[in-house]
Design a protein around this motif. Sequence first.
Motif, PDB file in Angstrom:
ATOM      1  N   PRO A  45      76.457  14.195  59.141  1.00 11.66           N
ATOM      2  CA  PRO A  45      77.726  13.800  58.188  1.00 11.66           C
ATOM      3  C   PRO A  45      77.671  15.095  56.796  1.00 11.66           C
ATOM      4  O   PRO A  45      78.863  14.689  56.636  1.00 11.66           O
ATOM      5  CB  PRO A  45      77.046  12.897  58.838  1.00 11.66           C
ATOM      6  CG  PRO A  45      76.547  12.352  59.414  1.00 11.66           C
ATOM      7  CD  PRO A  45      75.732  13.539  59.995  1.00 11.66           C
ATOM      8  N   TYR A  46      76.627  14.756  56.075  1.00 12.98           N
ATOM      9  CA  TYR A  46      76.749  15.610  55.284  1.00 12.98           C
ATOM     10  C   TYR A  46      77.838  16.508  55.351  1.00 12.98           C
ATOM     11  O   TYR A  46      77.842  18.021  54.201  1.00 12.98           O
ATOM     12  CB  TYR A  46      75.712  15.815  54.375  1.00 12.98           C
ATOM     13  CG  TYR A  46      74.722  14.430  54.164  1.00 12.98           C
ATOM     14  CD1 TYR A  46      75.646  13.324  53.407  1.00 12.98           C
ATOM     15  CD2 TYR A  46      73.930  13.745  54.830  1.00 12.98           C
ATOM     16  CE1 TYR A  46      74.703  12.571  53.201  1.00 12.98           C
ATOM     17  CE2 TYR A  46      73.481  12.555  54.943  1.00 12.98           C
ATOM     18  CZ  TYR A  46      73.347  12.168  53.863  1.00 12.98           C
ATOM     19  OH  TYR A  46      72.955  10.693  53.738  1.00 12.98           O
ATOM     20  N   TYR A  47      77.772  17.138  56.324  1.00 15.42           N
ATOM     21  CA  TYR A  47      78.375  19.121  56.042  1.00 15.42           C
ATOM     22  C   TYR A  47      79.378  19.397  57.171  1.00 15.42           C
ATOM     23  O   TYR A  47      79.780  19.943  57.646  1.00 15.42           O
ATOM     24  CB  TYR A  47      77.287  19.699  57.214  1.00 15.42           C
ATOM     25  CG  TYR A  47      75.629  19.797  56.139  1.00 15.42           C
ATOM     26  CD1 TYR A  47      75.523  20.820  55.083  1.00 15.42           C
ATOM     27  CD2 TYR A  47      74.564  19.298  56.703  1.00 15.42           C
ATOM     28  CE1 TYR A  47      74.662  20.930  54.149  1.00 15.42           C
ATOM     29  CE2 TYR A  47      73.740  19.384  56.334  1.00 15.42           C
ATOM     30  CZ  TYR A  47      73.738  19.564  54.538  1.00 15.42           C
ATOM     31  OH  TYR A  47      72.358  20.058  53.684  1.00 15.42           O
ATOM     32  N   PHE A  48      79.919  18.037  57.662  1.00 17.06           N
ATOM     33  CA  PHE A  48      81.386  17.990  58.431  1.00 17.06           C
ATOM     34  C   PHE A  48      82.733  18.022  57.539  1.00 17.06           C
ATOM     35  O   PHE A  48      83.005  18.069  56.895  1.00 17.06           O
ATOM     36  CB  PHE A  48      81.679  16.643  59.169  1.00 17.06           C
ATOM     37  CG  PHE A  48      80.576  15.927  60.102  1.00 17.06           C
ATOM     38  CD1 PHE A  48      80.079  17.244  61.153  1.00 17.06           C
ATOM     39  CD2 PHE A  48      80.110  14.958  60.644  1.00 17.06           C
ATOM     40  CE1 PHE A  48      79.484  17.471  62.438  1.00 17.06           C
ATOM     41  CE2 PHE A  48      79.652  14.674  61.502  1.00 17.06           C
ATOM     42  CZ  PHE A  48      78.962  15.558  62.467  1.00 17.06           C
ATOM     43  N   ALA A  49      83.222  19.050  58.330  1.00 17.65           N
ATOM     44  CA  ALA A  49      84.425  19.464  57.088  1.00 17.65           C
ATOM     45  C   ALA A  49      85.882  19.518  57.913  1.00 17.65           C
ATOM     46  O   ALA A  49      87.010  20.529  58.519  1.00 17.65           O
ATOM     47  CB  ALA A  49      84.066  21.087  56.437  1.00 17.65           C
ATOM     48  N   GLY A  50      86.001  17.893  58.634  1.00 17.55           N
ATOM     49  CA  GLY A  50      86.998  17.845  59.688  1.00 17.55           C
ATOM     50  C   GLY A  50      86.467  16.632  60.103  1.00 17.55           C
ATOM     51  O   GLY A  50      85.444  16.204  60.477  1.00 17.55           O
ATOM     52  N   PRO A  66      81.287  25.823  55.193  1.00 13.83           N
ATOM     53  CA  PRO A  66      80.782  26.482  54.701  1.00 13.83           C
ATOM     54  C   PRO A  66      79.310  26.539  54.343  1.00 13.83           C
ATOM     55  O   PRO A  66      77.876  27.843  54.737  1.00 13.83           O
ATOM     56  CB  PRO A  66      81.702  26.866  53.814  1.00 13.83           C
ATOM     57  CG  PRO A  66      82.986  26.455  54.439  1.00 13.83           C
ATOM     58  CD  PRO A  66      82.448  25.352  54.624  1.00 13.83           C
ATOM     59  N   GLY A  67      79.121  25.638  53.356  1.00 20.06           N
ATOM     60  CA  GLY A  67      77.559  25.536  53.259  1.00 20.06           C
ATOM     61  C   GLY A  67      76.739  25.040  54.305  1.00 20.06           C
ATOM     62  O   GLY A  67      75.309  24.746  53.488  1.00 20.06           O
ATOM     63  N   ASP A  72      79.220  29.085  61.125  1.00 16.59           N
ATOM     64  CA  ASP A  72      79.702  30.529  62.079  1.00 16.59           C
ATOM     65  C   ASP A  72      79.524  29.924  63.180  1.00 16.59           C
ATOM     66  O   ASP A  72      80.100  31.037  64.279  1.00 16.59           O
ATOM     67  CB  ASP A  72      79.173  31.945  61.563  1.00 16.59           C
ATOM     68  CG  ASP A  72      77.495  31.888  62.195  1.00 16.59           C
ATOM     69  OD1 ASP A  72      76.898  30.306  62.483  1.00 16.59           O
ATOM     70  OD2 ASP A  72      76.893  32.642  61.823  1.00 16.59           O
ATOM     71  N   HIS A  73      78.786  28.227  63.711  1.00 22.07           N
ATOM     72  CA  HIS A  73      79.078  28.334  65.122  1.00 22.07           C
ATOM     73  C   HIS A  73      79.962  26.901  65.506  1.00 22.07           C
ATOM     74  O   HIS A  73      80.665  26.510  64.585  1.00 22.07           O
ATOM     75  CB  HIS A  73      77.740  27.358  65.264  1.00 22.07           C
ATOM     76  CG  HIS A  73      77.240  28.948  65.268  1.00 22.07           C
ATOM     77  ND1 HIS A  73      76.527  28.934  63.961  1.00 22.07           N
ATOM     78  CD2 HIS A  73      75.813  28.996  66.218  1.00 22.07           C
ATOM     79  CE1 HIS A  73      75.177  30.380  64.888  1.00 22.07           C
ATOM     80  NE2 HIS A  73      74.732  30.083  65.456  1.00 22.07           N
ATOM     81  N   ASP A  74      80.396  26.891  66.415  1.00 18.10           N
ATOM     82  CA  ASP A  74      80.713  25.715  67.143  1.00 18.10           C
ATOM     83  C   ASP A  74      80.146  24.518  67.593  1.00 18.10           C
ATOM     84  O   ASP A  74      78.940  25.125  68.084  1.00 18.10           O
ATOM     85  CB  ASP A  74      81.842  25.885  68.057  1.00 18.10           C
ATOM     86  CG  ASP A  74      83.686  26.657  67.494  1.00 18.10           C
ATOM     87  OD1 ASP A  74      83.624  26.573  67.191  1.00 18.10           O
ATOM     88  OD2 ASP A  74      83.258  27.588  68.902  1.00 18.10           O
TER      89      ASP A  74
END
Length: 142
Positions: A45-50, A66-67, A72-74
């Motif tokens: 959840p800290y890295y979700f972008a949408g 991106p961080g 680069d993965h789905d």
Amino acid sequence: SMRGFSESLAEDFRDKSARARVIYITLTAPTQVWRPAERFYQVYPYYFAGPEEPAEFSLKTRKMDPGSGIADHDVLYHQDEKAFTLFHCLRDKPELMPADCVGDKVIEPRILARYRFRRTMLSEWQEIDAGIEELLAGFAGR
């Protein structure tokens, strides 16, 4: 099938193309074991972008920041009343290498089974996941 390597199947195991039909399983005993649902709900959840979006083959997806280290993965997942299944699939970059998907299973209490297959097999994820589960149950004596 979930048959292991044999001389009669050696040519299949040498296939490195995007259409290869081999599933690789690696067993480790890491210091920290993250079950797929724990990783998804406690770390990601800290890295979700949408928002959550539908994906192919009855899976769902979330874009990653991106961080995140896996932008680069789905990130593809499925949750039902019995299990949570999580895959990281490299986006198709055929000029570099065929895209793989990776999933994890935990053999309690601390053995991590990481399995990898070509993204071209993603439509068969349910059969692959069930086969891995059955194979690992045999390893664990269940």
